[in-house]
Scaffold this active site. Structure first.
Site, PDB file in Angstrom:
ATOM      1  N   GLY A 115      -0.668   3.600  -3.396  1.00 24.40           N
ATOM      2  CA  GLY A 115      -0.732   3.389  -1.954  1.00 24.40           C
ATOM      3  C   GLY A 115       0.632   3.491  -1.299  1.00 24.40           C
ATOM      4  O   GLY A 115       0.776   4.072  -0.209  1.00 24.40           O
ATOM      5  N   ASP A 116       1.662   2.950  -1.961  1.00 23.89           N
ATOM      6  CA  ASP A 116       3.027   3.041  -1.435  1.00 23.89           C
ATOM      7  C   ASP A 116       3.487   4.501  -1.409  1.00 23.89           C
ATOM      8  O   ASP A 116       4.166   4.933  -0.477  1.00 23.89           O
ATOM      9  CB  ASP A 116       3.984   2.226  -2.305  1.00 23.89           C
ATOM     10  CG  ASP A 116       3.480   0.814  -2.559  1.00 23.89           C
ATOM     11  OD1 ASP A 116       2.861   0.243  -1.641  1.00 23.89           O
ATOM     12  OD2 ASP A 116       3.692   0.303  -3.673  1.00 23.89           O
TER      13      ASP A 116
END
Length: 301
Positions: free
Chosen positions: A250-251
């Site tokens: 996600g990052d």
């Protein structure tokens, strides 16, 4: 300039075993370590995309020294506050029959040290991007995100927030450029089961009514959806390769989105590059690399 904030960085120590048996001494088959924290992850992937960033946050002790030294390079400028007491976290990730994680608390951060961080935030100017990601350590006030964002209120700064429920909702009044809930987090925010594409779009637009400009929803194996500031819906699928690691995907997506928009000012391209970076991390044992990103970019539609 792009700034990232990681309030509670960590060293993630990954150990692999054939099986985990409690009550006895277990022997690993391999082990690795990574410098972690959502903001740090964003900075690391931005560096792979040839974008410079300044990493803010708190570090302490010998582990803090290792984190700062380990991530610093010609694209990442570390500007952490060194705490006098405690050590930065070591999180243990056990990969055996099942995956087990032990996440530690991290050092105590008092009000005077928080004020030092806020003074650094004052340096952020018009045209800069600020990424705030992750949870707040239990030694810090719940409104720390709001206090950070209050310091840049009135400046033309692209704000990116990747956080859960209350932290995310309380940031919306600052009209962030981008937020990135996943499907489960969207369900938790609105306290209802969200499964269909129609529902995802509906509730993403509710977040826009509350202040978010662009809402990027990661959907795991179903890819990602973006509702942009003009109300347009964009979708991106995933590539089919063996998933090795989901930590940091996600990052990586956030980093790719920021880089894509910086380079082309196109939301479809930002979504594409964000998806590529998220996939690249999922297919590697660590974070996305430049080589893997370029390989997958050639395959993405």
């Amino acid at each position: 300039m792009i700034y990232t904030v990681t309030l509670n960085p960590s060293i993630d120590y990954v150990v692999r075993l054939e099986s985990l048996v409690t009550g006895i001494t277990n022997r690993t088959t391999s082990e690795e370590y990574y410098f972690g924290g959502k903001g740090i992850n964003v900075s690391c992937v931005l560096a792979e995309l040839d974008l410079e960033s300044i990493a803010f946050g708190f570090v302490a002790g010998f582990t803090g020294d290792a984190i700062e030294k380990g991530i610093r390079n010609d694209k990442i400028i570390t500007d952490f506050i060194k705490l006098e007491k405690g050590i930065s976290r070591i999180n243990i990730k056990i990969k055996a029959d099942d995956e087990t994680e032990i996440n530690c608390q991290g050092p105590h951060i008092d009000e005077s040290e928080l004020e030092r961080l806020l003074n650094k935030v004052d340096r952020i100017n018009d045209g800069d991007t600020l990424v705030i990601a992750g949870n707040v350590p239990n030694t810090m006030p719940d409104d720390v995100y709001e206090r950070i964002l209050e310091r840049i209120k009135g400046k033309k700064v692209r704000i990116v927030v990747d956080a859960t429920k209350k932290l995310l909702l309380n940031s919306l009044k600052y009209k962030p450029f981008l937020i990135k809930p996943n499907r489960q987090e969207l369900s938790e925010i609105f306290e209802t089961e969200i499964s269909t594409e129609t529902d995802i779009e509906k509730y993403a637009k509710e977040l826009q009514k509350m202040g978010a400009q662009n809402v990027l929803i990661s959907l795991g194996g179903d890819g990602a959806m973006l509702i942009d500031e003009f109300g347009e819906k964009h979708k991106q699928g995933v590539l089919k390769e063996k998933v090795v690691n989901t930590v940091g995907s996600g990052d990586s997506m956030v980093a790719g989105f920021i880089a894509g928009y910086e380079k082309e000012h196109s939301y479809p391209y930002a979504l594409k590059l964000g998806s590529v970076c998220g996939n690249a991390t999922a297919f590697l044992s660590g974070l996305a690399t430049k080589e893997k990103i370029n390989e997958l970019l050639a395959k993405f539609n």
